[in-house]
Design a protein around this motif. Sequence first.
Motif, PDB file in Angstrom:
ATOM      1  N   CYS A 101       0.857  -1.187   0.000  1.00 20.11           N
ATOM      2  CA  CYS A 101       0.000   0.000   0.000  1.00 20.11           C
ATOM      3  C   CYS A 101       0.890   1.233   0.000  1.00 20.11           C
ATOM      4  N   VAL A 102       0.789   2.020  -1.043  1.00 18.12           N
ATOM      5  CA  VAL A 102       1.565   3.245  -1.185  1.00 18.12           C
ATOM      6  C   VAL A 102       0.686   4.422  -0.789  1.00 18.12           C
ATOM      7  N   PRO A 103       1.174   5.294   0.079  1.00 18.83           N
ATOM      8  CA  PRO A 103       0.353   6.446   0.465  1.00 18.83           C
ATOM      9  C   PRO A 103       0.038   7.356  -0.714  1.00 18.83           C
ATOM     10  N   LEU A 104      -1.197   7.727  -0.819  1.00 16.35           N
ATOM     11  CA  LEU A 104      -1.650   8.664  -1.843  1.00 16.35           C
ATOM     12  C   LEU A 104      -1.787  10.014  -1.152  1.00 16.35           C
ATOM     13  N   ALA A 105      -0.672  10.752  -1.060  1.00 18.90           N
ATOM     14  CA  ALA A 105      -0.643  11.991  -0.288  1.00 18.90           C
ATOM     15  C   ALA A 105       0.367  12.942  -0.899  1.00 18.90           C
ATOM     16  N   ILE A 106       0.127  14.239  -0.644  1.00 16.10           N
ATOM     17  CA  ILE A 106       1.039  15.267  -1.137  1.00 16.10           C
ATOM     18  C   ILE A 106       1.060  16.414  -0.133  1.00 16.10           C
ATOM     19  N   ASP A 107       2.247  16.832   0.271  1.00  9.83           N
ATOM     20  CA  ASP A 107       2.410  17.948   1.207  1.00  9.83           C
ATOM     21  C   ASP A 107       1.575  17.773   2.469  1.00  9.83           C
ATOM     22  N   GLY A 108       1.516  16.541   2.962  1.00 10.21           N
ATOM     23  CA  GLY A 108       0.785  16.281   4.189  1.00 10.21           C
ATOM     24  C   GLY A 108      -0.710  16.155   4.023  1.00 10.21           C
ATOM     25  N   HIS A 109      -1.219  16.230   2.789  1.00  9.37           N
ATOM     26  CA  HIS A 109      -2.652  16.094   2.540  1.00  9.37           C
ATOM     27  C   HIS A 109      -2.939  14.671   2.063  1.00  9.37           C
ATOM     28  N   PRO A 110      -3.631  13.857   2.858  1.00  8.92           N
ATOM     29  CA  PRO A 110      -3.891  12.464   2.484  1.00  8.92           C
ATOM     30  C   PRO A 110      -5.119  12.320   1.595  1.00  8.92           C
ATOM     31  N   TYR A 111      -5.037  11.454   0.609  1.00  5.43           N
ATOM     32  CA  TYR A 111      -6.167  11.186  -0.284  1.00  5.43           C
ATOM     33  C   TYR A 111      -6.449   9.697  -0.420  1.00  5.43           C
ATOM     34  N   GLY A 112      -5.878   8.881   0.460  1.00  2.67           N
ATOM     35  CA  GLY A 112      -6.092   7.444   0.394  1.00  2.67           C
ATOM     36  C   GLY A 112      -4.789   6.711   0.153  1.00  2.67           C
ATOM     37  N   GLY A 113      -4.870   5.622  -0.569  1.00  2.00           N
ATOM     38  CA  GLY A 113      -3.671   4.838  -0.836  1.00  2.00           C
ATOM     39  C   GLY A 113      -3.760   4.116  -2.165  1.00  2.00           C
ATOM     40  N   LEU A 114      -2.609   3.793  -2.728  1.00  4.93           N
ATOM     41  CA  LEU A 114      -2.525   2.973  -3.929  1.00  4.93           C
ATOM     42  C   LEU A 114      -2.157   1.565  -3.497  1.00  4.93           C
ATOM     43  N   VAL A 115      -3.033   0.601  -3.750  1.00  4.64           N
ATOM     44  CA  VAL A 115      -2.810  -0.792  -3.367  1.00  4.64           C
ATOM     45  C   VAL A 115      -2.489  -1.598  -4.615  1.00  4.64           C
ATOM     46  N   CYS A 116      -1.367  -2.298  -4.580  1.00  2.00           N
ATOM     47  CA  CYS A 116      -0.950  -3.138  -5.703  1.00  2.00           C
ATOM     48  C   CYS A 116      -0.734  -4.571  -5.201  1.00  2.00           C
ATOM     49  N   GLU A 150       2.360   9.973  -5.765  1.00  2.00           N
ATOM     50  CA  GLU A 150       2.535  11.382  -5.415  1.00  2.00           C
ATOM     51  C   GLU A 150       2.043  12.284  -6.544  1.00  2.00           C
ATOM     52  N   ARG A 151       2.323  11.872  -7.777  1.00  4.12           N
ATOM     53  CA  ARG A 151       1.841  12.638  -8.937  1.00  4.12           C
ATOM     54  C   ARG A 151       0.312  12.661  -8.946  1.00  4.12           C
ATOM     55  N   ALA A 152      -0.295  11.502  -8.728  1.00  3.04           N
ATOM     56  CA  ALA A 152      -1.754  11.436  -8.730  1.00  3.04           C
ATOM     57  C   ALA A 152      -2.340  12.270  -7.596  1.00  3.04           C
ATOM     58  N   ALA A 153      -1.719  12.209  -6.418  1.00  2.68           N
ATOM     59  CA  ALA A 153      -2.225  12.974  -5.277  1.00  2.68           C
ATOM     60  C   ALA A 153      -2.194  14.467  -5.573  1.00  2.68           C
ATOM     61  N   SER A 154      -1.146  14.924  -6.247  1.00  2.00           N
ATOM     62  CA  SER A 154      -1.050  16.336  -6.596  1.00  2.00           C
ATOM     63  C   SER A 154      -2.207  16.755  -7.493  1.00  2.00           C
ATOM     64  N   HIS A 155      -2.532  15.909  -8.472  1.00  2.00           N
ATOM     65  CA  HIS A 155      -3.628  16.244  -9.385  1.00  2.00           C
ATOM     66  C   HIS A 155      -4.986  16.087  -8.711  1.00  2.00           C
ATOM     67  N   ILE A 156      -5.107  15.155  -7.796  1.00  2.00           N
ATOM     68  CA  ILE A 156      -6.360  15.026  -7.051  1.00  2.00           C
ATOM     69  C   ILE A 156      -6.594  16.287  -6.222  1.00  2.00           C
ATOM     70  N   ARG A 157      -5.521  16.788  -5.619  1.00  2.00           N
ATOM     71  CA  ARG A 157      -5.649  18.033  -4.852  1.00  2.00           C
ATOM     72  C   ARG A 157      -6.115  19.167  -5.757  1.00  2.00           C
ATOM     73  N   HIS A 158      -5.513  19.276  -6.949  1.00  2.00           N
ATOM     74  CA  HIS A 158      -5.922  20.328  -7.881  1.00  2.00           C
ATOM     75  C   HIS A 158      -7.375  20.148  -8.307  1.00  2.00           C
ATOM     76  N   ALA A 159      -7.779  18.891  -8.551  1.00  2.00           N
ATOM     77  CA  ALA A 159      -9.155  18.634  -8.970  1.00  2.00           C
ATOM     78  C   ALA A 159     -10.145  19.038  -7.883  1.00  2.00           C
ATOM     79  N   ARG A 160      -9.834  18.712  -6.638  1.00  2.00           N
ATOM     80  CA  ARG A 160     -10.741  19.064  -5.540  1.00  2.00           C
ATOM     81  C   ARG A 160     -10.774  20.568  -5.319  1.00  2.00           C
ATOM     82  N   GLU A 161      -9.627  21.223  -5.464  1.00  2.00           N
ATOM     83  CA  GLU A 161      -9.595  22.677  -5.313  1.00  2.00           C
ATOM     84  C   GLU A 161     -10.398  23.341  -6.430  1.00  2.00           C
TER      85      GLU A 161
END
Length: 406
Positions: A114-129, A149-160
């Motif tokens: 399980c890889v953390p799906l987070a960026i700059d301390g903002h959690p968005y879940g996890g990537l499970v492989c 980390e790349r996905a988390a950054s874009h998720i943050r932008h999408a939510r903003e």
Amino acid sequence: MWPAASGGVPERDLAVPTRLAALRTALARIGTTLDEGKTCAELTREAVRQVGGTAAVLWVGGEAVARYEAVKGDPALLPGVPWALAAAREASALEEAASAIPYASAGRARSALCVPLAIDGHPYGGLVCARERAPFTPAEVELLGLLAERAASHIRHAREHERVSGIVGNLQRALLVEPGRPHPNLDVAIRYMPGQSALVGGDWCETVRLHFGRTLLVVGDVMGHGLEAAVDMTAYRSSLRYIASADLPPHRVLRQLDDTASAEADRRPATCLIARVDPNRGQVTLASAGHLPPAVIDGQGRTSLLPVPVGPPLGTGLGGYEPATYRLDPTQTLVLFTDGLVEHRGEDIDHSLDRLAGVAFAATAGVEDVIDTVLARLDARHAEDDVAVLAAQLHDRVPDADGPGA
């Protein structure tokens, strides 16, 4: 493909530029839109492309609602959600961007992490492989961490973006105050549609009740787009309501609006078309400040444009507005609109107006049907600019409960 222990070219045999180019390509496939769901799908697709097996995003909103999303590959390979949730918590994946820790599925010849799906301390879940072969190598874990980390950054932008869009949408609804109530001897329908380039703009419509059963119909367009244009739109609209209370003819209303706007250095110019409808006399008097002419639909559903002398836009301080009066009867529909309804990029405005004049309507169409038809025929839902349309029809005179001076 990122080099892995299970096959492919060993990392030491790849030149650094080649590996960096492969990494850039992999990262570029994630976050191609501002859609969070699509970003998650792109993440799991790329994870499977790089390390094989199955990948999913662990969405966490509390234990009761934790679930897998955007599953790519065989779902049966994935560990249970409770396992993934425990792994994410153990790795502090939902609090900080910690390094991923691989876990072996108990009693099965599989491995998962399980890889953390987070960026700059903002959690968005996890990537499970998960996969049914060798455990994930440190290089694979590092790569998956970069993808997450790349996905988390874009998720943050999408939510903003979604948050800001919601704020702007609420502001738009607040700025677009309902027009006034026309006299009961006039049917009026109004439609506003924001353009593709902005969620809010400076197009507006208004109706003002005058004395002796007359109604003032107004459509305006503040130059520019966005919040600044919308704010100026409200200023023009407020001024109009105040000036119209003096029951001046349309060209004098425009003159006073122009004087008021030109006295404010920061006020954006605007075009405006005013129509004073007098059902008792069966006529309409029009005046234009740099605005496109209105259309009139006759009893057979044919469309034509009413010529109106065009003065300078409001806010220039130049004045020079002139009225034009026409007959209007209950078989006709008067249509006022902003340029976003007809204009196409690179097209001559006369050709654009000819396209509107070529629209045919049902002979018995009401004001709502007229607007529905013109928006559909001119494909206004894909217009680049804002669109505001007002349609009005006279009908048999109804006694005004407020009296002749209402």
